[in-house]
Design an enzyme around this catalytic site. Structure first.
Site, short mmCIF file in Angstrom:
data_model
loop_
_atom_site.label_atom_id
_atom_site.label_comp_id
_atom_site.label_asym_id
_atom_site.label_seq_id
_atom_site.Cartn_x
_atom_site.Cartn_y
_atom_site.Cartn_z
N ILE A 67 -7.00 8.64 2.90
CA ILE A 67 -5.72 8.38 3.53
C ILE A 67 -4.94 7.48 2.58
O ILE A 67 -5.47 6.49 2.07
CB ILE A 67 -5.89 7.71 4.92
N SER A 68 -3.71 7.82 2.29
CA SER A 68 -2.95 7.11 1.27
C SER A 68 -2.61 5.68 1.69
O SER A 68 -2.59 5.35 2.88
CB SER A 68 -1.65 7.86 0.96
#
EC number: 2.1.1.77
Length: 227
Positions: A67-68
């Protein structure tokens, strides 16, 4: 909303100010900040990682994906420049967090994910949060986009690519924006912002160095900006 959300927004705002020379902006649009406050990031990460959900860095989500960093999600959401009611194509659903932020801004998202397990999990989370009507998820290779839903006011690529996919450029609406990390897999890439010109070509710039997991699947034709 709670103190964790407010602290995350503060961290992201500080990072935006510190990178203003790269981004060309000093603050994010209010609707982006409100989306950051509204979307519970902890629901998009594995339970064992939820204590770290509001730190401003990426986290593993399984299947070799991440997840960024919230800062990157917020910046890309802002720089797309798509208003509520607009349509965005996302290559790489991942956890679904980027799609949720855009949906919280009132954007309609068409998201492609090549890993079925991630697509299923993201879809369930988005449905649980009430974003299912605004986010359409399809399992498959995103390189060729979603032509039957085109054109898009914005296209966001959340995985590193060797160049700009020609099909995605063709699916941009006139004056639409494309955000994509371009560079070598497993290394440092450059986040590019490209705008489709009236003649169908692209014009844009490199914003800042980033690190994304690589695009997977069959890579097709790429397009050089200005061609």
């Amino acid at each position: 909303m709670n103190a964790q959300h407010d602290r995350l927004v503060q961290l992201v705002e500080e990072e935006v100010r510190s990178t203003a020379a790269y981004l060309g902006i000093e603050r994010l649009r209010p609707e982006v900040l409100e989306a950051l406050r509204a979307v519970p990031r902890e629901l998009f990460v594995p339970e064992i990682k939820r204590g770290l959900a509001y730190a401003d860095h990426p986290l593993p989500i399984g299947c070799g994906q991440t997840i960024s960093q919230p800062y990157i999600v917020a910046v890309m959401s802002d720089l797309l420049g798509v208003e509520a009611g607009g349509r965005v194509l996302e290559l790489g659903t991942g956890s679904g967090y980027q799609a949720a932020i855009l949906a919280a801004m009132g954007v309609e998202v068409y998201s492609l994910e090549i890993i079925p397990e991630l697509a299923e999990r993201a879809s369930a989370t988005l449905e649980e949060l009430g974003y299912g009507e605004r986010v359409h998820i399809r399992v498959g290779d995103g390189w060729n986009g979603w032509p039957e839903a085109a054109p898009f006011e914005g296209i966001i690529v959340t995985a590193a690519a060797p160049g700009i996919p020609r099909p995605l450029a063709d699916q941009l609406a006139p004056c639409g924006r494309l955000l994509i990390p371009v560079g070598e897999a497993r290394g440092i890439q450059q986040l590019q912002l490209q705008t489709r010109m009236p003649d169908g070509g692209l014009s844009g710039c490199t914003l800042l160095p980033v690190r994304f997991v690589p695009v997977t699947g069959d890579l097709g034709q790429t397009l050089e900006p200005g061609r």
